[in-house]
Design an enzyme around this catalytic site. Sequence first.
Site, PDB file in Angstrom:
ATOM      1  CG  ASP A   1      -1.985   1.067   1.135  1.00 28.20           C
ATOM      2  OD1 ASP A   1      -3.055   0.782   0.594  1.00 28.20           O
ATOM      3  OD2 ASP A   1      -1.735   2.197   1.616  1.00 28.20           O
TER       4      ASP A   1
ATOM      5  CG  ASN B   1      -3.908  11.352  -5.506  1.00 25.84           C
ATOM      6  OD1 ASN B   1      -3.155  11.283  -6.466  1.00 25.84           O
ATOM      7  ND2 ASN B   1      -4.660  10.330  -5.134  1.00 25.84           N
TER       8      ASN B   1
ATOM      9  CG  HIS C   1      -6.911  13.255  -8.265  1.00 29.01           C
ATOM     10  ND1 HIS C   1      -7.023  12.227  -7.358  1.00 29.01           N
ATOM     11  CD2 HIS C   1      -7.488  14.334  -7.663  1.00 29.01           C
ATOM     12  CE1 HIS C   1      -7.647  12.637  -6.275  1.00 29.01           C
ATOM     13  NE2 HIS C   1      -7.941  13.921  -6.431  1.00 29.01           N
TER      14      HIS C   1
ATOM     15  CD  GLU D   1      -4.262   4.020  -1.405  1.00 28.52           C
ATOM     16  OE1 GLU D   1      -4.356   4.321  -0.204  1.00 28.52           O
ATOM     17  OE2 GLU D   1      -5.237   3.996  -2.172  1.00 28.52           O
TER      18      GLU D   1
ATOM     19  NE  ARG E   1      14.973  -8.313  -4.943  1.00 25.98           N
ATOM     20  CZ  ARG E   1      14.212  -8.413  -6.037  1.00 25.98           C
ATOM     21  NH1 ARG E   1      14.291  -7.490  -6.983  1.00 25.98           N
ATOM     22  NH2 ARG E   1      13.393  -9.443  -6.192  1.00 25.98           N
TER      23      ARG E   1
END
Length: 289
Positions: free
Chosen positions: A107, A115, A120, A150, A171
């Site tokens: 996330d 945003n 956006h 997201e 990583r």
Amino acid sequence: GGAADYLTKPVDVDRLATVVRNAVSRYQLERENRELVEKLEEHQRFLQQRIREATHDLAEANKRLAELAIRDGLTNLYNHRHFQERLDEELKRARRYGRRVSLMMLDLDHFKRFNDTYGHQEGNEALRTVAELLTIHVREVDIVARYGGEEFAVILPIKGEASEISAVSERIREIIESTELLLGDDQVPHLTVSIGHATYPEDAETRNDLIERADEALYEAKRRGRNCVVAFEALPPEQWHAPGNGNNSRPRGTGRAGARREAGTATPEADGQLGAEGRVQSPPEVLAQ
């Protein structure tokens, strides 16, 4: 030839002329017939080729249509529905061959702020960039999907031990953090991502449980300050249990998946609104995480 063309001696000149005319006429008719047959065969080959081409084009169009149906319109990753189907398939394969499947949930941190700051359109470009990074830096056998808003998911089939999943997750976190996003006015913001992961069969035995536990690990990564990786097995013992540990089970619904169920929004479609291209747009309370 034939009995009708038989000549007797002495030869009748008129009869000879008739026979010759008939022979020439028959030859011409046979030649015209051969030419017509050749044209018909050529036309038939042409039609068969056109049918093959049309059939191929139709198959390709159907293939593209089927691919569009399982792709997210913004990132071109697999969409939420196809993610659920592929996770089911991988779990069935893992049960059949005694293998493991890890699920990584990612996330983007403070994406609502991103945003609000950059707009956006730049947020959409950031989502596409993260999707591309995930696609590039996972194995060919891994399955990358946009889970909603997201949030992304990666299914990782494993033949051996699952001990390297944390290293793989770290990583990916580092790669996303170090990637510069070039915006229209030359601003170069950096995104960070929180990651949680869980593994079948150690952490969960069903699709829903595996998703929930990877999601709970992600929730814990958010709680710890974001921009980090948390494995479900690393949560405090009172918060989780491996399958088969009797009554020491963690209460279901303590992570974000549980919160969504309590709110009646158990799926991304319920979490947000569908945009013009059928994409899930997360509400402010989800984007703020």
